[in-house]
Structure formats: structure tokens, C-alpha cells
Motif scaffolding. Structure first.
Motif, short mmCIF file in Angstrom:
data_model
loop_
_atom_site.label_atom_id
_atom_site.label_comp_id
_atom_site.label_asym_id
_atom_site.label_seq_id
_atom_site.Cartn_x
_atom_site.Cartn_y
_atom_site.Cartn_z
N PHE A 16 -6.28 1.67 3.09
CA PHE A 16 -5.93 1.23 1.74
C PHE A 16 -6.90 1.81 0.71
O PHE A 16 -6.50 2.36 -0.32
CB PHE A 16 -5.92 -0.30 1.67
N LEU A 17 -8.20 1.70 1.00
CA LEU A 17 -9.21 2.19 0.06
C LEU A 17 -9.17 3.70 -0.08
O LEU A 17 -9.58 4.24 -1.12
CB LEU A 17 -10.61 1.74 0.53
N ASN A 18 -8.69 4.40 0.93
CA ASN A 18 -8.66 5.86 0.89
C ASN A 18 -7.75 6.41 -0.22
O ASN A 18 -7.82 7.59 -0.56
CB ASN A 18 -8.21 6.41 2.25
N GLN A 19 -6.94 5.55 -0.79
CA GLN A 19 -6.05 5.97 -1.88
C GLN A 19 -6.79 6.11 -3.21
O GLN A 19 -6.27 6.71 -4.15
CB GLN A 19 -4.92 4.96 -2.06
N GLU A 26 -4.07 8.19 -5.61
CA GLU A 26 -2.73 8.58 -5.19
C GLU A 26 -2.21 7.60 -4.15
O GLU A 26 -2.88 7.32 -3.14
CB GLU A 26 -2.77 10.00 -4.60
N GLN A 27 -1.03 7.07 -4.40
CA GLN A 27 -0.46 6.07 -3.52
C GLN A 27 0.07 6.71 -2.24
O GLN A 27 0.74 7.74 -2.27
CB GLN A 27 0.67 5.32 -4.24
N ASN A 28 -0.24 6.07 -1.12
CA ASN A 28 0.23 6.50 0.19
C ASN A 28 1.22 5.47 0.71
O ASN A 28 0.86 4.32 0.96
CB ASN A 28 -0.97 6.64 1.15
N GLU A 29 2.46 5.88 0.87
CA GLU A 29 3.52 4.94 1.24
C GLU A 29 3.34 4.40 2.66
O GLU A 29 3.97 3.40 3.01
CB GLU A 29 4.88 5.64 1.12
N ASP A 30 2.50 5.03 3.46
CA ASP A 30 2.30 4.57 4.84
C ASP A 30 1.30 3.43 4.96
O ASP A 30 1.14 2.86 6.04
CB ASP A 30 1.83 5.74 5.72
N VAL A 31 0.61 3.10 3.87
CA VAL A 31 -0.37 2.02 3.90
C VAL A 31 0.34 0.67 3.90
O VAL A 31 1.24 0.43 3.09
CB VAL A 31 -1.33 2.13 2.69
N LYS A 32 -0.08 -0.20 4.79
CA LYS A 32 0.56 -1.51 4.91
C LYS A 32 0.39 -2.34 3.63
O LYS A 32 -0.66 -2.32 3.00
CB LYS A 32 -0.04 -2.28 6.08
N ASN A 33 1.46 -3.02 3.25
CA ASN A 33 1.47 -3.97 2.12
C ASN A 33 1.06 -3.30 0.81
O ASN A 33 0.55 -3.96 -0.10
CB ASN A 33 0.56 -5.16 2.41
N ASN A 34 1.30 -2.02 0.71
CA ASN A 34 0.85 -1.27 -0.46
C ASN A 34 1.61 -1.65 -1.72
O ASN A 34 1.05 -1.62 -2.82
CB ASN A 34 1.00 0.23 -0.19
N GLU A 36 2.44 -4.39 -2.73
CA GLU A 36 1.88 -5.61 -3.33
C GLU A 36 0.50 -5.38 -3.93
O GLU A 36 0.15 -6.02 -4.94
CB GLU A 36 1.80 -6.71 -2.26
N PHE A 37 -0.28 -4.44 -3.37
CA PHE A 37 -1.69 -4.39 -3.72
C PHE A 37 -2.14 -3.12 -4.45
O PHE A 37 -3.19 -3.14 -5.10
CB PHE A 37 -2.55 -4.57 -2.46
N PHE A 38 -1.40 -2.03 -4.32
CA PHE A 38 -1.89 -0.77 -4.90
C PHE A 38 -2.09 -0.87 -6.40
O PHE A 38 -3.18 -0.59 -6.92
CB PHE A 38 -0.94 0.38 -4.56
N GLU A 39 -1.06 -1.23 -7.13
CA GLU A 39 -1.16 -1.29 -8.58
C GLU A 39 -2.13 -2.38 -9.03
O GLU A 39 -2.87 -2.21 -10.00
CB GLU A 39 0.22 -1.53 -9.20
N GLU A 40 -2.15 -3.49 -8.29
CA GLU A 40 -3.05 -4.58 -8.65
C GLU A 40 -4.51 -4.14 -8.52
O GLU A 40 -5.34 -4.43 -9.40
CB GLU A 40 -2.81 -5.80 -7.75
N PHE A 41 -4.82 -3.41 -7.45
CA PHE A 41 -6.20 -2.97 -7.27
C PHE A 41 -6.56 -1.89 -8.29
O PHE A 41 -7.68 -1.85 -8.80
CB PHE A 41 -6.41 -2.45 -5.85
N ALA A 135 -10.19 -9.12 -0.26
CA ALA A 135 -10.04 -10.30 0.59
C ALA A 135 -8.56 -10.68 0.72
O ALA A 135 -8.08 -11.00 1.82
CB ALA A 135 -10.84 -11.46 0.01
N ASN A 136 -7.84 -10.63 -0.39
CA ASN A 136 -6.41 -10.95 -0.35
C ASN A 136 -5.64 -9.93 0.47
O ASN A 136 -4.63 -10.27 1.10
CB ASN A 136 -5.85 -11.02 -1.77
N TYR A 137 -6.10 -8.68 0.44
CA TYR A 137 -5.44 -7.67 1.27
C TYR A 137 -5.58 -8.02 2.75
O TYR A 137 -4.62 -7.92 3.52
CB TYR A 137 -6.02 -6.28 0.99
N LEU A 138 -6.79 -8.45 3.16
CA LEU A 138 -6.97 -8.87 4.55
C LEU A 138 -6.08 -10.06 4.89
O LEU A 138 -5.50 -10.12 5.98
CB LEU A 138 -8.44 -9.22 4.79
#
Length: 352
Positions: A16-19, A26-34, A36-41, A135-138
């Protein structure tokens, strides 16, 4: 939750952090639960930048890169190999975090969780935007983390052990207040570099990274140089030229102007290149935009000085000076097994 499962969660967190990297987010569609969390982070990174003027986009993304590169299977296996957490009885471990650099308390946070304990976090007001999202991602990966992660802004209660990081002054308070708890209490530490005059230009350019990353606010930031009596300081200053742009940062420039003015009025001996003051001083901890230096004439005597002050030092940057040295340019790339204050956090957590 098995340790293998916990390890897999940290690997997913690393993906997730590697994005979020300095060369682009850059968003990676293969990341789990992305979804929900990509734009928020991404938004939370912006909030962190506005919340703390020292947290520039480059420094935040550098920190995230470091963690994404660390949280992979091979690194986690190497880190965890010496320990056995199968028989650990879960405890609540409080963490009082510093806020000098982005996610500075993250290593303690993942250490407590990977050991199988519950973490009670008290964040610094300077660095409180990034960690709750992670933490919410975990929690999104495994709902059991809801019972293992707690944040508080109030007085900490109901915990069995504590990991607290602060200044030398606050450490005395911590030691008194937590006298009846199993604890790791961290104090001020600084990093030094040993120069001989035989360094290449590449070495000195790399040293600039050790000095200026995070504006020198980290304990792994070089704040003091040891140089020979006849050292050519011009070579050092020329290698640092790319960092002159630090003066475009208002907080850094204000500190430079203030400290330089104090030194001038006090008639202290100093050197100056327009963005970094070198002041001859025996202390280790220098102010922002200042690096202390001290001359030496005997390398063996200098080794004795370094060894006698090892409790005050986090990193010693050098080239073939001593066994535990760090190469030029590498202080800001700690591995998972490089423990703050050289205190083995996982060993502590294995035995509480």
C-alpha cells in the motif's frame, strides 16, 4: 492471529505504501482495499504537510518509501528470525511517540503488533495525521486489530509496559512516572561523521543527505563533524551546494538567520556558506542550519572519544574507521533490525 498472518499484513501494508513515492503517487489496482484508502491517505498526506511546516512533501514521501521498501517478506523474515513469539502472552504496551520526523514512532508500532501484543498509542501533536490511517488499513485486512490498536490523547492507563521517546528532560519524567512498569525510555541521541580528508566528492555529496534530510531533525541526522587539523573545508562546502535550496524553506531560513546572528553577536568562531553554519564546538547536538565540528590529531584517541560517548550517539558515519560505522549517505536508510538507541525492541517485547 498467527505471526505468519501478522507478517502477511505488514507485507500488504508495504505494498500500500509503495504507491506513495517521490517520483510520483500512482494508484495500484492490485493493492488490497485500495478503493477505500488510497485517496484518503493521499488527502491525509496533504493535511500532514499543512499541519507541520517541517513535514514537506519530499520528506513525507521519503519516509513512506523507506517503510514500503522495508516491509517485504525477506526483510521481515530476517528481522523476526531471532525471536519466538508463539508463547507470548498478549499484553498492552503503551507507546509515547516523538514527532520530529514523519512516522518516527512507526517502528515501535509495528514491533508491538508483530510480537502479538496490543498497542496503546499516544502520538505527538506534531505527527498525528498519518499513523491512524495506516492503523485503519490494518484493521481492514483483519478486524482483530480493532482490539489490538488504540489511540489516546489523554493520560495513559491500563497498560503493562511502555516505550517512550523524548528529550533528556522528558526522559527523567518518564523514568519517574513509569518506574513500576517494564519500559524502554529513549533520550536525546545525535549522529556524527568522521572525516579524514581522503573522502571522494561522492562521499561528501552523500554526507549532505545524512546532514540535511528532515532538515537535520532526526537522531540519525549528522549534527557534528570530526575533521583533521588541516582539513580543507572548501571541499566539504562545495559538495553541499545542491542543498542551497533549503533556504527557500521559510522555517529553515529563519533558523539559519537566527542562529547565525546569535553566533555573530557572541563572537563565536564559525564558518558559513550561506545556508549552513559550521561552529567549532565540543557538543553533539547542533541547532537547525548548524553543524558543530571538532578537530582531531590522533585517530586512536578519537576512537576512544567515540566509544566513551556511545550512549549519546545514534550513528557514526565514516569510512574504515570503526566496526559499527555507517557508510556516507546511509544514515536515513535504517533496516528493521537497526534499533533506536541500540535497544532491541523485539527482545523487550518477547520477554515482558
Amino acid at each position: 492471529m498467527s505471526i505468519e498472518l501478522r507478517k502477511s499484513h505488514l507485507i500488504e501494508l508495504g505494498k500500500f505504501l509503495n504507491q506513495f513515492r517521490r517520483n510520483g503517487i500512482e494508484q495500484n489496482e492490485d493493492v488490497k482495499n485500495n478503493e477505500e484508502f488510497f485517496e484518503e491517505f493521499k488527502e491525509q498526506i496533504e493535511r500532514a504537510i499543512h499541519h507541520n511546516g517541517w513535514f514537506t512533501p519530499d520528506n513525507i514521501l521519503f519516509a513512506l518509501e523507506g517503510w514500503s521498501d522495508s516491509l517485504n517478506s525477506s526483510n521481515l523474515d530476517k528481522w523476526l528470525k531471532p525471536y519466538n513469539f508463539d508463547a507470548v502472552e498478549p499484553k498492552t504496551v503503551g507507546i509515547i511517540m516523538a514527532g520530529n520526523i514523519p512516522l518516527v514512532g512507526f517502528h515501535d508500532f509495528i514491533s508491538v503488533l508483530i510480537a502479538g501484543h496490543k498497542v496503546l498509542v499516544k502520538q505527538s501533536s506534531n505527527d498525528m495525521k498519518l499513523l491512524p490511517i495506516l492503523a485503519n488499513y490494518l484493521i481492514s485486512l483483519d478486524s482483530d486489530y480493532k482490539n489490538k490498536i488504540e489511540f489516546t490523547e489523554n493520560r495513559m492507563n491500563d497498560f503493562e509496559a511502555i516505550i517512550a521517546t523524548g528529550s533528556n528532560n522528558t526522559s527523567r519524567y518518564f523514568e519517574y512516572y513509569f518506574a513500576n512498569k517494564k519500559s524502554i525510555i529513549r533520550k536525546n541521541r545525535n549522529s556524527v561523521a568522521i572525516l579524514t580528508g581522503n573522502e571522494t566528492t561522492e562521499d561528501l555529496v552523500a554526507l549532505g543527505h545524512d546532514i540535511f534530510r528532515y532538515f537535520g531533525l532526526g537522531c540519525r541526522s549528522v549534527s557534528k563533524l570530526y575533521v583533521p587539523e588541516d582539513y580543507d573545508i572548501d571541499a566539504f562546502y562545495k559538495a553541499l551546494a545542491p542543498w542551497a535550496s533549503l533556504m527557500d524553506h521559510a522555517k529553515y531560513a529563519n533558523n539559519y538567520d537566527y542562529n547565525k546572528a546569535v553566533y555573530l553577536m557572541s563572537e563565536f568562531k564559525m564558518l558559513d556558506n550561506g545556508f549552513l553554519v559550521l561552529k567549532e564546538d565540543q557538543n553533539f547536538g547542533s541547532p537547525i542550519a548548524t553543524v558543530f565540528y571538532e578537530k582531531y590529531s590522533n585517530l586512536e584517541a578519537l576512537k576512544a572519544t567515540i566509544n566513551n560517548n556511545k550512549e549519546n550517539l545514534q550513528c557514526v558515519v565514516a569510512n574504515n574507521f570503526m566496526e559499527s560505522e555507517i557508510p556516507f549517505g546511509k544514515t536515513q536508510y535504517p533496516q528493521l533490525w537497526d534499533y533506536a538507541d541500540n535497544i532491541d525492541t523485539l527482545e523487550f517485547l518477547e520477554n515482558i
